[in-house]
Design a protein around this motif. Structure first.
Motif, PDB file in Angstrom:
ATOM      1  N   ASN A  19       0.806  -1.233   0.000  1.00 29.74           N
ATOM      2  CA  ASN A  19       0.000   0.000   0.000  1.00 29.74           C
ATOM      3  C   ASN A  19       0.834   1.274   0.000  1.00 29.74           C
ATOM      4  N   TYR A  20       1.759   1.384   0.928  1.00 30.44           N
ATOM      5  CA  TYR A  20       2.558   2.592   1.055  1.00 30.44           C
ATOM      6  C   TYR A  20       3.346   2.853  -0.234  1.00 30.44           C
ATOM      7  N   THR A  21       3.987   1.821  -0.744  1.00 31.31           N
ATOM      8  CA  THR A  21       4.783   1.951  -1.973  1.00 31.31           C
ATOM      9  C   THR A  21       3.911   2.331  -3.159  1.00 31.31           C
ATOM     10  N   LEU A  22       2.772   1.673  -3.314  1.00 31.02           N
ATOM     11  CA  LEU A  22       1.863   1.994  -4.421  1.00 31.02           C
ATOM     12  C   LEU A  22       1.389   3.441  -4.333  1.00 31.02           C
ATOM     13  N   ASN A  23       1.052   3.882  -3.136  1.00 32.82           N
ATOM     14  CA  ASN A  23       0.611   5.269  -2.950  1.00 32.82           C
ATOM     15  C   ASN A  23       1.717   6.266  -3.304  1.00 32.82           C
ATOM     16  N   GLN A  24       2.941   5.964  -2.922  1.00 36.20           N
ATOM     17  CA  GLN A  24       4.079   6.829  -3.270  1.00 36.20           C
ATOM     18  C   GLN A  24       4.242   6.906  -4.788  1.00 36.20           C
ATOM     19  N   TRP A  25       4.233   5.756  -5.432  1.00 29.41           N
ATOM     20  CA  TRP A  25       4.417   5.713  -6.888  1.00 29.41           C
ATOM     21  C   TRP A  25       3.298   6.469  -7.597  1.00 29.41           C
ATOM     22  N   ARG A  26       2.076   6.283  -7.145  1.00 28.93           N
ATOM     23  CA  ARG A  26       0.953   6.971  -7.791  1.00 28.93           C
ATOM     24  C   ARG A  26       1.036   8.483  -7.574  1.00 28.93           C
ATOM     25  N   PHE A  27       1.425   8.900  -6.385  1.00 30.12           N
ATOM     26  CA  PHE A  27       1.594  10.326  -6.097  1.00 30.12           C
ATOM     27  C   PHE A  27       2.633  10.939  -7.034  1.00 30.12           C
ATOM     28  N   LYS A  28       3.668  10.175  -7.335  1.00 30.84           N
ATOM     29  CA  LYS A  28       4.743  10.641  -8.219  1.00 30.84           C
ATOM     30  C   LYS A  28       4.426  10.394  -9.699  1.00 30.84           C
ATOM     31  N   LYS A  29       3.185   9.948  -9.970  1.00 34.18           N
ATOM     32  CA  LYS A  29       2.709   9.715 -11.346  1.00 34.18           C
ATOM     33  C   LYS A  29       3.540   8.655 -12.082  1.00 34.18           C
ATOM     34  N   LYS A  30       3.975   7.634 -11.360  1.00 35.23           N
ATOM     35  CA  LYS A  30       4.743   6.544 -11.959  1.00 35.23           C
ATOM     36  C   LYS A  30       3.783   5.561 -12.626  1.00 35.23           C
ATOM     37  N   LYS A  31       4.168   5.086 -13.791  1.00 42.43           N
ATOM     38  CA  LYS A  31       3.389   4.101 -14.536  1.00 42.43           C
ATOM     39  C   LYS A  31       3.768   2.712 -14.014  1.00 42.43           C
ATOM     40  N   ILE A  32       2.791   2.003 -13.450  1.00 49.29           N
ATOM     41  CA  ILE A  32       3.031   0.712 -12.802  1.00 49.29           C
ATOM     42  C   ILE A  32       2.714  -0.425 -13.765  1.00 49.29           C
ATOM     43  N   VAL A  33       3.695  -1.298 -13.940  1.00 45.58           N
ATOM     44  CA  VAL A  33       3.579  -2.465 -14.812  1.00 45.58           C
ATOM     45  C   VAL A  33       3.522  -3.702 -13.922  1.00 45.58           C
ATOM     46  N   PHE A  34       2.615  -4.618 -14.250  1.00 43.75           N
ATOM     47  CA  PHE A  34       2.491  -5.872 -13.504  1.00 43.75           C
ATOM     48  C   PHE A  34       2.572  -7.047 -14.468  1.00 43.75           C
ATOM     49  N   THR A  35       3.329  -8.047 -14.076  1.00 45.27           N
ATOM     50  CA  THR A  35       3.322  -9.331 -14.767  1.00 45.27           C
ATOM     51  C   THR A  35       3.441 -10.411 -13.706  1.00 45.27           C
ATOM     52  N   ASN A  36       3.273 -11.635 -14.104  1.00 44.09           N
ATOM     53  CA  ASN A  36       3.328 -12.725 -13.128  1.00 44.09           C
ATOM     54  C   ASN A  36       3.791 -14.021 -13.782  1.00 44.09           C
ATOM     55  N   GLY A  37       4.153 -14.965 -12.933  1.00 50.42           N
ATOM     56  CA  GLY A  37       4.538 -16.280 -13.413  1.00 50.42           C
ATOM     57  C   GLY A  37       5.163 -17.109 -12.312  1.00 50.42           C
ATOM     58  N   CYS A  38       5.571 -18.316 -12.705  1.00 53.60           N
ATOM     59  CA  CYS A  38       6.233 -19.233 -11.772  1.00 53.60           C
ATOM     60  C   CYS A  38       7.741 -18.974 -11.734  1.00 53.60           C
ATOM     61  N   PHE A  39       8.325 -18.664 -12.884  1.00 49.02           N
ATOM     62  CA  PHE A  39       9.756 -18.375 -13.002  1.00 49.02           C
ATOM     63  C   PHE A  39      10.581 -19.402 -12.230  1.00 49.02           C
ATOM     64  N   ASP A  40      10.313 -20.671 -12.529  1.00 46.00           N
ATOM     65  CA  ASP A  40      10.887 -21.776 -11.767  1.00 46.00           C
ATOM     66  C   ASP A  40      12.401 -21.872 -11.933  1.00 46.00           C
ATOM     67  N   ILE A  41      12.863 -21.973 -13.150  1.00 45.28           N
ATOM     68  CA  ILE A  41      14.302 -21.963 -13.421  1.00 45.28           C
ATOM     69  C   ILE A  41      14.542 -20.713 -14.264  1.00 45.28           C
ATOM     70  N   LEU A  42      15.090 -19.685 -13.648  1.00 46.93           N
ATOM     71  CA  LEU A  42      15.286 -18.414 -14.329  1.00 46.93           C
ATOM     72  C   LEU A  42      16.252 -18.601 -15.494  1.00 46.93           C
ATOM     73  N   HIS A  43      15.839 -18.178 -16.685  1.00 51.01           N
ATOM     74  CA  HIS A  43      16.648 -18.348 -17.893  1.00 51.01           C
ATOM     75  C   HIS A  43      16.564 -17.110 -18.771  1.00 51.01           C
ATOM     76  N   ARG A  44      17.306 -17.141 -19.853  1.00 46.93           N
ATOM     77  CA  ARG A  44      17.383 -15.997 -20.764  1.00 46.93           C
ATOM     78  C   ARG A  44      16.004 -15.518 -21.222  1.00 46.93           C
ATOM     79  N   GLY A  45      15.125 -16.428 -21.542  1.00 44.98           N
ATOM     80  CA  GLY A  45      13.784 -16.055 -21.979  1.00 44.98           C
ATOM     81  C   GLY A  45      13.049 -15.239 -20.929  1.00 44.98           C
ATOM     82  N   HIS A  46      13.173 -15.653 -19.667  1.00 39.93           N
ATOM     83  CA  HIS A  46      12.546 -14.898 -18.582  1.00 39.93           C
ATOM     84  C   HIS A  46      13.123 -13.491 -18.480  1.00 39.93           C
TER      85      HIS A  46
END
Length: 161
Positions: A19-46
């Protein structure tokens, strides 16, 4: 701050702690990007996928499936790396701002909480199929798919091993 503490500071276990971080970023007009995944074995594609996602805004939040979530999605032999190891690897990437773990099979509740400006998944998804599509589009945000790096996947790495 030492590097290990810095890396750990990017990992969030409870969405309310964002919450606190999101509020700070929004106050500063930062564009927030979200993605998700398992990222089990981190590799070049990830790494290439996440770098492209980060370029779509100012702050990148990665939703990371917990171990129990990965098992439900990928089977009893997964994940290879536990959630703590996966979170540390992802948070060590320079373009990662926050990692948030989630138990559910999809990050729908998390997306509803974060309300990102940009929602990103790989091009193996159609935008309308992506969990949170309606939430992000309704608030005027973007849902973007990114071309995946050919020849790199956790499944192909596991087959080689």
């Amino acid at each position: 701050m030492d590097y290990q503490s810095f890396i750990q500071s990017k990992i969030v276990r409870q969405k309310e702690n964002l919450n606190y971080t999101l509020n700070q970023w929004r106050f500063k007009k930062k564009k927030i990007v979200f993605t998700n995944g398992c990222f089990d074995i981190l590799h070049r594609g990830h790494v290439e996928y996440l770098a492209k996602a980060a370029e779509l805004g100012d702050k990148l939040i990665i939703g990371l499936n917990t171990d129990s979530s990965v098992r439900r999605l990928k089977g009893e032999n997964r994940p290879v790396n536990n959630e703590e190891a996966r979170a540390i690897l992802l948070s060590s990437l320079i373009f990662t701002d926050k990692i948030i773990l989630f138990e559910e099979d999809t990050p729908l509740q998390l997306i509803n909480f974060i309300q990102p400006d940009v929602l990103v998944k790989g091009s193996d998804y159609q935008p309308e199929e992506i969990a949170g599509y309606d939430i992000v589009k309704t608030k005027g945000g973007e849902v973007i798919t990114i071309e995946l790096t050919k020849g790199f996947s956790t499944t192909s790495i596991l087959k080689k091993i």
